[in-house]
Motif scaffolding. Structure first.
Motif, mmCIF file in Angstrom:
data_model
loop_
_atom_site.group_PDB
_atom_site.id
_atom_site.type_symbol
_atom_site.label_atom_id
_atom_site.label_comp_id
_atom_site.label_asym_id
_atom_site.label_seq_id
_atom_site.Cartn_x
_atom_site.Cartn_y
_atom_site.Cartn_z
ATOM 1 N N ALA A 148 53.095 61.054 -29.835
ATOM 2 C CA ALA A 148 53.319 60.676 -31.379
ATOM 3 C C ALA A 148 54.517 59.365 -31.335
ATOM 4 C CB ALA A 148 54.220 61.543 -31.586
ATOM 5 N N ASN A 149 54.835 59.561 -29.311
ATOM 6 C CA ASN A 149 55.774 58.721 -29.512
ATOM 7 C C ASN A 149 55.861 58.128 -28.398
ATOM 8 O OD1 ASN A 149 57.961 59.658 -30.508
ATOM 9 N ND2 ASN A 149 58.465 61.170 -29.677
ATOM 10 N N THR A 150 54.305 57.710 -28.165
ATOM 11 C CA THR A 150 54.125 56.954 -26.834
ATOM 12 C C THR A 150 53.070 55.443 -28.294
ATOM 13 O OG1 THR A 150 52.849 58.903 -25.758
ATOM 14 C CG2 THR A 150 52.269 56.379 -25.395
ATOM 15 N N PRO A 151 53.975 54.644 -27.652
ATOM 16 C CA PRO A 151 53.104 52.941 -28.095
ATOM 17 C C PRO A 151 52.062 53.225 -27.694
ATOM 18 C CG PRO A 151 54.743 52.597 -26.233
ATOM 19 C CD PRO A 151 54.942 54.160 -26.127
ATOM 20 N N VAL A 152 51.066 52.400 -28.602
ATOM 21 C CA VAL A 152 50.110 51.866 -28.751
ATOM 22 C C VAL A 152 49.566 50.738 -28.640
ATOM 23 C CG1 VAL A 152 47.703 51.156 -30.247
ATOM 24 C CG2 VAL A 152 49.478 53.675 -30.675
ATOM 25 N N LEU A 153 50.783 49.635 -28.162
ATOM 26 C CA LEU A 153 51.043 48.233 -28.225
ATOM 27 C C LEU A 153 52.097 48.269 -27.131
ATOM 28 C CD1 LEU A 153 50.070 46.607 -31.661
ATOM 29 C CD2 LEU A 153 48.378 47.813 -29.916
ATOM 30 N N LEU A 154 51.576 47.577 -26.988
ATOM 31 C CA LEU A 154 53.430 46.173 -25.951
ATOM 32 C C LEU A 154 53.177 44.849 -26.149
ATOM 33 C CD1 LEU A 154 52.502 47.855 -21.684
ATOM 34 C CD2 LEU A 154 54.377 48.407 -23.693
ATOM 35 N N SER A 155 54.106 44.433 -26.532
ATOM 36 C CA SER A 155 54.600 43.208 -26.474
ATOM 37 C C SER A 155 54.079 42.460 -25.919
ATOM 38 C CB SER A 155 55.586 42.938 -26.723
ATOM 39 O OG SER A 155 56.691 42.853 -26.171
ATOM 40 N N LYS A 156 53.954 41.158 -24.709
ATOM 41 C CA LYS A 156 53.823 40.230 -24.303
ATOM 42 C C LYS A 156 55.361 40.151 -23.206
ATOM 43 C CE LYS A 156 52.979 35.074 -22.456
ATOM 44 N NZ LYS A 156 52.448 34.817 -23.328
ATOM 45 N N ARG A 157 56.658 40.866 -23.954
ATOM 46 C CA ARG A 157 57.582 40.500 -22.660
ATOM 47 C C ARG A 157 57.534 42.564 -22.240
ATOM 48 N NH1 ARG A 157 61.490 43.976 -24.235
ATOM 49 N NH2 ARG A 157 61.966 44.002 -25.994
ATOM 50 N N GLU A 158 57.306 43.461 -23.113
ATOM 51 C CA GLU A 158 57.040 44.354 -22.114
ATOM 52 C C GLU A 158 55.958 44.130 -21.052
ATOM 53 O OE1 GLU A 158 58.142 47.434 -26.238
ATOM 54 O OE2 GLU A 158 56.699 46.604 -25.793
ATOM 55 N N VAL A 159 54.379 43.527 -21.373
ATOM 56 C CA VAL A 159 53.815 43.822 -20.698
ATOM 57 C C VAL A 159 54.456 42.942 -18.569
ATOM 58 C CG1 VAL A 159 51.992 42.725 -19.418
ATOM 59 C CG2 VAL A 159 51.547 43.586 -21.224
ATOM 60 N N ALA A 160 55.362 41.796 -18.897
ATOM 61 C CA ALA A 160 55.460 40.795 -17.981
ATOM 62 C C ALA A 160 57.100 42.533 -17.785
ATOM 63 C CB ALA A 160 56.552 40.157 -18.519
ATOM 64 N N GLN A 161 57.670 43.525 -17.764
ATOM 65 C CA GLN A 161 58.446 44.218 -17.815
ATOM 66 C C GLN A 161 57.641 45.173 -16.489
ATOM 67 O OE1 GLN A 161 60.375 45.620 -20.751
ATOM 68 N NE2 GLN A 161 62.163 44.076 -20.542
ATOM 69 N N GLY A 209 52.028 37.962 -29.041
ATOM 70 C CA GLY A 209 51.015 37.906 -27.768
ATOM 71 C C GLY A 209 51.426 40.346 -27.947
ATOM 72 N N PHE A 210 50.367 40.315 -27.989
ATOM 73 C CA PHE A 210 50.593 42.330 -27.456
ATOM 74 C C PHE A 210 49.380 42.747 -26.609
ATOM 75 C CE2 PHE A 210 48.545 41.607 -31.187
ATOM 76 C CZ PHE A 210 47.389 42.520 -31.112
ATOM 77 N N VAL A 211 49.711 43.680 -26.169
ATOM 78 C CA VAL A 211 48.323 44.478 -25.206
ATOM 79 C C VAL A 211 48.287 45.575 -25.845
ATOM 80 C CG1 VAL A 211 46.962 44.927 -23.021
ATOM 81 C CG2 VAL A 211 49.024 42.876 -23.160
ATOM 82 N N ILE A 212 46.821 46.357 -26.486
ATOM 83 C CA ILE A 212 46.489 47.201 -26.710
ATOM 84 C C ILE A 212 46.798 48.256 -25.070
ATOM 85 C CG2 ILE A 212 44.913 49.138 -27.047
ATOM 86 C CD1 ILE A 212 43.697 46.603 -29.056
ATOM 87 N N VAL A 213 47.474 49.506 -25.259
ATOM 88 C CA VAL A 213 48.378 50.519 -24.139
ATOM 89 C C VAL A 213 47.131 50.517 -23.017
ATOM 90 C CG1 VAL A 213 48.857 52.270 -23.556
ATOM 91 C CG2 VAL A 213 50.162 50.155 -24.834
ATOM 92 N N SER A 214 46.173 51.226 -23.555
ATOM 93 C CA SER A 214 44.662 52.045 -23.087
ATOM 94 C C SER A 214 43.686 50.415 -22.193
ATOM 95 C CB SER A 214 44.128 52.530 -24.084
ATOM 96 O OG SER A 214 43.486 51.370 -25.097
#
Length: 73
Positions: free
Chosen positions: A5-18, A50-55
């Motif tokens: 339930a706390n797992t993100p579904v999306l990552l922002s471009k910044r989060e992907v970079a991190q 921009g974002f990426v779907i985690v899966s």
């Protein structure tokens, strides 16, 4: 409590970079590659955010990385 339930579904471009230990410009370069581009998405009509779907990100990372032990084979 459900941990998913706390797992993100999306990552922002910044989060992907991190996550990749790089910067947002490199993330954009990965998304522009002709061969197996990073699945970076934008809401229609938007130029920012921009974002990426985690899966999809996990699958892309698995295809585009090498396990440590395989680097020396």
């Amino acid at each position: 409590m459900n941990p998913e339930a706390n797992t993100p579904v999306l990552l922002s471009k910044r989060e992907v970079a991190q996550q990749l230990g790089t910067n947002q410009s490199t993330v954009s370069e990965y998304a522009r590659r002709k061969d197996d581009p990073l699945p970076l998405r934008y809401i229609n009509g938007k130029r920012n955010g921009g974002f990426v779907i985690v899966s999809e990100f996990v699958t892309w990372v698995e295809r585009n990385t090498t396990l440590y032990r395989e680097r020396f084979e």
